[in-house]
Scaffold this active site. Structure first.
Site, PDB file in Angstrom:
ATOM      1  N   ARG A 233      16.409  93.934  50.263  1.00 43.95           N
ATOM      2  CA  ARG A 233      15.350  92.931  50.057  1.00 43.95           C
ATOM      3  C   ARG A 233      14.031  93.516  49.536  1.00 43.95           C
ATOM      4  O   ARG A 233      13.451  92.955  48.620  1.00 43.95           O
ATOM      5  CB  ARG A 233      15.115  92.110  51.337  1.00 43.95           C
ATOM      6  CG  ARG A 233      16.380  91.410  51.845  1.00 43.95           C
ATOM      7  CD  ARG A 233      16.109  90.369  52.928  1.00 43.95           C
ATOM      8  NE  ARG A 233      15.448  89.207  52.368  1.00 43.95           N
ATOM      9  CZ  ARG A 233      14.172  88.968  52.448  1.00 43.95           C
ATOM     10  NH1 ARG A 233      13.376  89.806  53.101  1.00 43.95           N
ATOM     11  NH2 ARG A 233      13.651  87.904  51.879  1.00 43.95           N
TER      12      ARG A 233
ATOM     13  N   GLY B 192      20.674  79.552  57.266  1.00 40.90           N
ATOM     14  CA  GLY B 192      21.169  80.931  57.389  1.00 40.90           C
ATOM     15  C   GLY B 192      20.075  81.761  58.031  1.00 40.90           C
ATOM     16  O   GLY B 192      20.057  82.001  59.236  1.00 40.90           O
TER      17      GLY B 192
ATOM     18  N   CYS C  26      18.456 107.684  44.851  1.00 42.30           N
ATOM     19  CA  CYS C  26      17.752 108.236  43.692  1.00 42.30           C
ATOM     20  C   CYS C  26      17.195 107.146  42.786  1.00 42.30           C
ATOM     21  O   CYS C  26      17.656 106.955  41.658  1.00 42.30           O
ATOM     22  CB  CYS C  26      18.703 109.139  42.922  1.00 42.30           C
ATOM     23  SG  CYS C  26      19.301 110.419  44.000  1.00 42.30           S
ATOM     24  N   GLU C  27      16.256 106.401  43.281  1.00 40.59           N
ATOM     25  CA  GLU C  27      15.561 105.377  42.499  1.00 40.59           C
ATOM     26  C   GLU C  27      14.172 105.230  43.106  1.00 40.59           C
ATOM     27  O   GLU C  27      14.033 105.184  44.328  1.00 40.59           O
ATOM     28  CB  GLU C  27      16.233 104.005  42.650  1.00 40.59           C
ATOM     29  CG  GLU C  27      17.650 103.963  42.222  1.00 40.59           C
ATOM     30  CD  GLU C  27      17.953 102.770  41.329  1.00 40.59           C
ATOM     31  OE1 GLU C  27      17.025 102.105  40.848  1.00 40.59           O
ATOM     32  OE2 GLU C  27      19.145 102.544  41.119  1.00 40.59           O
TER      33      GLU C  27
ATOM     34  N   GLY D  37      17.485  76.863  53.997  1.00 36.40           N
ATOM     35  CA  GLY D  37      16.220  77.208  53.355  1.00 36.40           C
ATOM     36  C   GLY D  37      15.007  77.357  54.239  1.00 36.40           C
ATOM     37  O   GLY D  37      13.961  77.817  53.770  1.00 36.40           O
TER      38      GLY D  37
HETATM   39  N1  LLP Z   1      23.145  76.795  51.378  1.00 35.70           N
HETATM   40  C1  LLP Z   1      23.236  77.247  50.111  1.00 35.70           C
HETATM   41  C2  LLP Z   1      23.983  76.464  49.135  1.00 35.70           C
HETATM   42  C3  LLP Z   1      22.619  78.455  49.743  1.00 35.70           C
HETATM   43  O1  LLP Z   1      22.709  78.887  48.494  1.00 35.70           O
HETATM   44  C4  LLP Z   1      21.896  79.204  50.723  1.00 35.70           C
HETATM   45  C5  LLP Z   1      21.256  80.456  50.383  1.00 35.70           C
HETATM   46  C6  LLP Z   1      21.851  78.685  52.042  1.00 35.70           C
HETATM   47  C7  LLP Z   1      22.471  77.489  52.330  1.00 35.70           C
HETATM   48  C8  LLP Z   1      21.128  79.399  53.139  1.00 35.70           C
HETATM   49  O2  LLP Z   1      19.780  79.510  52.914  1.00 35.70           O
HETATM   50  P1  LLP Z   1      18.806  80.056  54.060  1.00 35.70           P
HETATM   51  O3  LLP Z   1      18.782  79.049  55.176  1.00 35.70           O
HETATM   52  O4  LLP Z   1      19.323  81.371  54.519  1.00 35.70           O
HETATM   53  O5  LLP Z   1      17.498  80.173  53.372  1.00 35.70           O
HETATM   54  N2  LLP Z   1      19.175  87.073  49.434  1.00 35.70           N
HETATM   55  C9  LLP Z   1      17.988  86.251  49.519  1.00 35.70           C
HETATM   56  C10 LLP Z   1      18.309  84.839  49.944  1.00 35.70           C
HETATM   57  C11 LLP Z   1      19.303  84.163  49.038  1.00 35.70           C
HETATM   58  C12 LLP Z   1      19.657  82.775  49.510  1.00 35.70           C
HETATM   59  C13 LLP Z   1      20.810  82.231  48.763  1.00 35.70           C
HETATM   60  N3  LLP Z   1      21.265  80.965  49.210  1.00 35.70           N
HETATM   61  C14 LLP Z   1      16.987  86.916  50.454  1.00 35.70           C
HETATM   62  O6  LLP Z   1      17.282  87.996  50.970  1.00 35.70           O
HETATM   63  O7  LLP Z   1      15.881  86.421  50.641  1.00 35.70           O
END
Ligand code: LLP
Length: 419
Positions: free
Chosen positions: A315, A278, A345-346, A242
């Site tokens: 995104r 992530g 096409c959006e 996060g």
């Molecule tokens: N752990 C769990 C259980 C998660 O659901 C997620 C992300 C992470 C770790 C990793 O989170 P990070 O460190 O990357 O924030 N598609 C969205 C983000 C969706 C995140 C979903 N879960 C975007 O492009 O902003």
């Protein structure tokens, strides 16, 4: 996190490490994702270094960028992995990751996925409901295995991020309610094929303040103490991912501040800390390289129609997310205000609004901060083959995923007989 010298202008051309991006486009065409090996390495090492003095495991969240080359790089640096599907487990194994360092999150694990993870011998299942626990116990029993488990608790804290990527509030589908956690742990303790190892939480993504993490950790620690009182020993706490990155002017906590704050809260407890970052490891290590196909000047707007689209980078369309956009070879000419849009096409197919750039058809643009949730969320909408991916290492470029070809896209399809 980006190393200061990952993206620099030399001879009026944007470079990634020592490679000019126009050379990448010449060699691999556009649209194309381009990553920096050193930025990836530095980000992982910086995150890990913050916890050098405590027992910890950094499990890269595969969903943010599941490229085999990136997983392999992190595996070689000692990373574990956070997975949310059997597909991600297969990727981790194919990339040389160690299943014994894998945590398996997700609200909908299927029986097959549980079997595969038990077979592989993962580090921990992050269980998200009482029903999932029952199913896991049954399957592990059938296989003659013991499933290592954490319960994902929902600490009900506001992560202060986009509602689509906030997961720690009580009206989310994720985890079990904080108030129910003790009871479910007590149930788990009676299950013969479940072994309680930890407590897990993940409150959301692109979080740019420390306070939500600290609030969540406080609640988790209070639960750990309650569990201790009833004789349930917790060996690790998984604090999820996060941590946000800077897309424009955000000031997310730096890794060191995050690590020190977390370790201070943990105090002298002998508990291993697990993290699932992530975006913070990959987001600013990659860009999406695209070419201007057409310029279109209308009465109210100027459009730059580029060859990347919402199918390549969702995104902006999905979250109205901002990504900086740089000309690879900036022109010393008057700028105009552009909508940077794709060919899909959006009307929602845009990569950036309101960008002041001097452009000509054929120019290359770099959509910045595209290393996380870029290629991983790409689709084939409009029967568009997914982009190539390239990793730069110093002066070298490596194609790490070839561009799909149109024939790939319908290779598994068939028409009705006799039609
Ligand atoms: N752990 C769990 C259980 C998660 O659901 C997620 C992300 C992470 C770790 C990793 O989170 P990070 O460190 O990357 O924030 N598609 C969205 C983000 C969706 C995140 C979903 N879960 C975007 O492009 O902003």
């Amino acid at each position: 996190m980006t190393t200061a010298n990952t993206f620099t202008f030399k001879n009026n051309t944007l470079h990634i490490e020592n490679v000019a991006l126009d050379k990448v486009a010449e060699a691999f065409d556009t649209p194309c994702y381009v990553y920096s090996k050193s930025a990836l390495t530095d980000a992982f090492e910086a995150f890990n270094a913050g916890f050098a003095n405590s027992q910890h495991l950094v499990c890269f969240a595969v969903k943010s960028n599941p490229s085999l080359a990136i997983l392999n790089l992190f595996a070689r640096l000692g990373a574990g992995f956070d997975i949310v599907s059997g597909g991600e487990l297969a990727r981790v194994i194919a990339a040389g990751g160690d299943p014994a360092k894998v945590v398996f999150s997700g609200v909908g694990k299927t029986a097959d996925e549980m079997r595969a993870a038990l077979e592989a011998g993962i580090f921990c299942f992050n269980v998200e409901s009482a029903s999932e626990l029952v199913r896991l116990n049954d399957i592990a029993g059938y296989m003659g295995k013991i499933a290592p488990v954490s319960l994902r608790v929902n600490p009900n804290v506001d992560a202060k991020t986009h509602p689509y990527i906030s997961t720690g509030l009580k009206n989310n589908k994720f985890g079990v309610a904080y108030e129910d956690a003790l009871d479910i742990y007590l149930q788990a303790a009676t299950m013969p094929n479940i072994s309680i190892h930890g407590v897990d939480c993940h409150i959301g993504s692109q979080i740019t303040e420390l306070s939500p993490f600290l609030d969540a950790f406080d609640r988790v620690l209070a639960l750990v103490d309650k569990l201790d009182e009833v004789g349930i020993d917790i060996q690790h706490i998984d604090l999820g991912g996060g941590i946000g990155i800077c897309y424009s002017d955000e000031t997310p906590p730096d890794f060191f501040a995050y690590a020190s704050a977390m370790q201070e809260k943990l105090g002298t407890r002998k508990i291993k800390l697990v993290f699932e970052p992530g975006r913070a490891l990959v987001g600013n290590a990659g860009i999406l390289l695209t070419k201007v196909e057409y310029l279109k000047h209308t009465e109210s707007k100027n459009f730059a129609i580029v060859d990347a689209a919402m199918n390549d980078l969702m995104r902006p369309a999905l979250y109205d997310a901002y990504h900086a956009i740089e000309a690879v070879k900036p022109r010393d000419e008057a700028t105009r205000n552009y909508e940077i849009v794709g060919p899909v096409c959006e009307s929602g197919d845009f990569l950036g609004h309101d960008r002041d750039l001097a452009l000509a058809e054929g120019d290359l643009l770099a959509v910045m901060s595209a290393g996380a949730y870029g290629m991983s969320m790409a689709s084939n909408y409009n029967t568009r083959p997914r982009a190539a991916e390239v990793m730069v290492d110093g002066e070298q470029c490596h194609l790490i995923r070839k561009r799909e070809i149109v024939a790939d896209l319908f290779a598994g399809e068939s028409v009705l007989p006799g039609a």
